[in-house]
Write an enzyme that holds these catalytic residues in place. Structure first.
Site, PDB file in Angstrom:
ATOM      1  CB  VAL A 227      -0.970   0.018   1.204  1.00 25.88           C
ATOM      2  CG1 VAL A 227      -1.719   1.343   1.264  1.00 25.88           C
ATOM      3  CG2 VAL A 227      -1.956  -1.139   1.112  1.00 25.88           C
TER       4      VAL A 227
ATOM      5  CB  ILE B  67     -16.079   1.301  -1.620  1.00 28.82           C
ATOM      6  CG1 ILE B  67     -16.022  -0.012  -2.393  1.00 28.82           C
ATOM      7  CG2 ILE B  67     -17.486   1.866  -1.614  1.00 28.82           C
ATOM      8  CD1 ILE B  67     -16.907  -1.105  -1.805  1.00 28.82           C
TER       9      ILE B  67
ATOM     10  N   GLY C  88      -6.010 -16.989  -2.419  1.00 27.17           N
ATOM     11  CA  GLY C  88      -5.521 -15.821  -1.694  1.00 27.17           C
ATOM     12  C   GLY C  88      -6.634 -14.920  -1.188  1.00 27.17           C
TER      13      GLY C  88
ATOM     14  CD  GLU D 248      -5.416 -13.228   6.226  1.00 24.32           C
ATOM     15  OE1 GLU D 248      -4.274 -13.662   6.455  1.00 24.32           O
ATOM     16  OE2 GLU D 248      -5.636 -12.158   5.623  1.00 24.32           O
TER      17      GLU D 248
ATOM     18  CE  LYS E   7     -13.498  -4.739   6.133  1.00 22.81           C
ATOM     19  NZ  LYS E   7     -13.528  -5.897   5.229  1.00 22.81           N
TER      20      LYS E   7
ATOM     21  N   GLY F 138      -7.531  -4.725  -1.215  1.00 17.11           N
ATOM     22  CA  GLY F 138      -6.549  -4.721  -2.287  1.00 17.11           C
ATOM     23  C   GLY F 138      -5.625  -3.539  -2.149  1.00 17.11           C
TER      24      GLY F 138
END
Lengths: 448, 448
Positions: free
Chosen positions: A30, A152, A203, A206, A221, A318
């Site tokens: 990131v 998003i 992937g 986990e 979240k 991602g």
């Protein structure tokens, strides 16, 4: 990547300052993405912020590790104080992840009056309200678009687009792993374990998938979303949370029969005097927009009193989507600093104590899968047991024949809207009377 | 409606100024909604802007008409100069609609250095690039979230969330009338005229529906979106625009057979050296998220190079959603003014001349509905005619038997990706050879 921006005009009309100086905590995928986006869009971002963005320091654990080309080796440091204590750094960008170390450094950065941008979901879910309070008290900004929903733009939509509206309800597919597993069970006919193994191989899950499949990631979240949507300061531990582990392949088949699909949803409602926050597998109509959110994609449906329904859909995780969100936050925070208005973004998050409705007081519709030895009058007995507690039924079917007479059969019940406490009490009463051959399954139905 | 905001803290930490003074042009349903939202959320908005919002003037045509309770009679004026020439007004909110008068007043407000918020789609579609240029040159802000997509926060998402990304593609259901009519044809089996009459009866279509059903309203919206997504300064007249008038009920049945639904889409693509902008009925897979956007709802799918797919969905029109969007713009523009950074929002719209790809060079897949008298070798002749121009077929079916031998039958062809000019040339050649009993129909297919 962007075309030429109006950087010259920008400098001519905004209060002149040298530059907005960034310090990164972490330079993984990131962080590397953030550096690359900042380099590739330098002139464009300068036009938007009103001053050039200048990276000063990048904290890493291993200084010998290869970094992206956009990372100047002279920025690299292994000493956190080079970032959070440097008075020349305006914005600290936390992309290191983890909890303890990140918390300490973010707190120090806020205390020093720096703007902070973080993509750390765990940090926000566990310490979000307190960090927001600290930032408001210090008059600086804490931005975290990248921490929830990946690419998003849910945070800025709640903060800006709903600024004069009231969010009455939100329902979100916020865990890509659960969505992938449920989709593969439904479409591929896989069992839960098989679907989880497939997600791991790709992937998408986990090695220990329980944080996802147990619903806890979604609960984290939902806490962050509830902070913005409802101004609620609620710990994740207070939420009603169910994962997808109890779902069987036949539940998908039965749901399909009634025109539903099963999705793992994070749901919030604001009743004014109380809010409702819950995370669980949910039956939704096949034709609803959330029903067709497939694979690891995420979507969040907001219902505003004035705006009506508004759904945002995209990659919920991602590295690249998250990096884009982090850069959009750097732009916002940088613009506030240039304008001499630090803290204005964060001050909008007005939190209050909001009482949480107990789960037994939730009122919705239910899908019940009951297993009982087949006998005459079985359906009447179940309908009667539910009716005694005021639960009325919309449909009741025995989808399959028993293997042999007297064997347990599945009875599937779809109720009208009922108080959850009454449904569970009726089931418990029938269970103690020995009616069932297996523990009853209860899943909730959301209609819109 | 919002809970108590931190208005006191706000005043303590932001540069102190009296208030942000608003002048409204128009007080119809949107304008009235703006006044009500501002009144109901006054403290909350003050906390967000950093100063209270104060309405000074409201321009109306008929001063005796009843207004919403939030409209103080002392604000009312019938003289435009009381709003646009009053040096005490900071933000002009244009909610009067129409073209000429609105254009003149918005230009005067910008020239006077005022921030301008408008919900006027026609104004933006026709004069957007020039008004943006004027605002940038004058160093003030022009905000128009309410002008496109009603309550869907598409403008701020393009402006903020995609700030460091590159929009490669957009595809949107941006006209509720078309979406409603196509949905009723597909689900209710109605003919086009019947569906349009139903839409008119429900208030979803105008007495003269041609601006909607002809695709021109969608083209206006695509121009505004292209300005933000691609930095393109393109007049609506340059776009390839097709309406829904040619669609027949059987097209829906045939599309269904291949797993598609027909939606009226506004499509944009950025190829770097050129862009593609087109508005037309489009076949999309039944399982795609856009396929399930029903009724008068709108949805816009953006594909970012880094962000991947991102869809926004909601009410594309309506007074209240539009009013919420207008207030979110007032908040943004007001915040810039308080911060002494007027113009920063608008400067981000960097427009350049972008060459538009000619429609014949568009490459996509096609659905062709051809009508020809049934005879042996007909399918081979059609396949050959398309093949001669390099158009290869994925499927070709004759969905229904002819009524009598030799009668015209429908042949439906689904092509692989082909250059549009080649497809139309092949159809034209077969047409001049007298192969068809009726003009061939061509609709494009979008796969994602």
């Amino acid at each position: 990547m962007r075309g030429p921006a109006n950087a010259e005009e920008a400098s001519a009309t905004t209060p002149r300052r040298g530059s907005i100086r960034l310090g990164l905590l972490g330079c993984g995928t990131v962080g590397g993405g953030v550096l690359e986006l900042c380099a590739a869009n330098a002139r464009w971002l300068e036009g938007r912020v009103g001053a050039p963005l200048e990276v000063r320091r990048v904290l890493v654990r291993d200084p010998r590790k290869e970094r992206v080309a956009a990372c100047d080796p002279s920025w690299i440091t292994t000493r956190p104080e080079d970032v959070v204590d440097d008075p020349e750094i305006d914005i600290v960008v936390e992309v290191m992840g983890g909890e303890e170390a990140a918390l300490e450094l973010v707190e120090r950065a806020i205390a020093a009056g720096k703007g902070v941008v973080t993509a750390n979901k765990l940090l926000l879910a566990k310490h979000g309200p307190r960090l927001v309070d600290l930032a408001i008290a210090r008059g600086t900004d804490l931005a975290f678009e990248g921490a929830v929903g990946g690419g998003i733009p849910i945070i800025r939509t709640l903060r800006e687009a709903f600024a004069s509206d009231w969010v009455e309800r939100l329902a979100g597919i916020v865990n890509g792993t659960c969505n992938y597993v449920l989709g593969r069970m439904r479409e591929g006919g896989l069992g839960l374990d098989e679907a989880v193994r497939e997600a791991q191989a790709k992937g998408y899950a986990e090695a220990d998938p329980s944080l996802d499949t147990g619903g806890h990631d979604a609960a984290h979240k939902l806490c962050v979303l509830a902070m913005l949507a409802f101004g609620a300061r609620v710990p994740a531990s207070a939420l009603h949370v169910e994962g997808i582990e109890g779902i069987e392949e036949r539940d998908h088949r039965y749901a399909e029969r009634f025109g539903y699909v099963i999705k793992h949803l994070a749901i919030g409602r604001d009743f004014g005097d109380a809010i409702e926050l819950r995370v669980h597998p949910t039956l939704i109509p096949k034709t609803s927009v959330l029903a067709n959110v497939s694979g690891v994609l995420n979507a969040i449906l907001l219902e505003g009193r004035a705006l009506g329904p508004c759904m945002l859909y995209g990659r919920g995780a991602g590295d690249l989507p998250t990096a884009v969100s982090v850069v959009s936050d750097i732009l916002d925070v940088g613009r506030s600093i240039v304008a001499g208005a630090s803290g204005l973004l964060t001050r909008g998050i007005a939190m209050e104590p909001r009482p949480l409705k107990p789960q037994e007081d939730v009122e919705t519709r239910y899908y019940l899968r009951l297993s009982a030895p087949e006998r005459p009058g079985l359906m009447a007995r179940i309908a009667g047991g539910l009716g005694e507690l005021g639960v009325s039924l919309e449909q009741m079917v025995q989808p399959e024949r028993p293997t042999a007479p007297g064997d347990p059969v599945d009875i599937v019940v779809i109720t009208h809207v009922a108080r959850e406490g009454n449904v569970t009490a009726a089931l418990e009463r029938m269970r103690t009377e020995g009616l069932f051959a297996a523990p009853p399954r209860l899943y909730r139905i959301e209609v819109s």
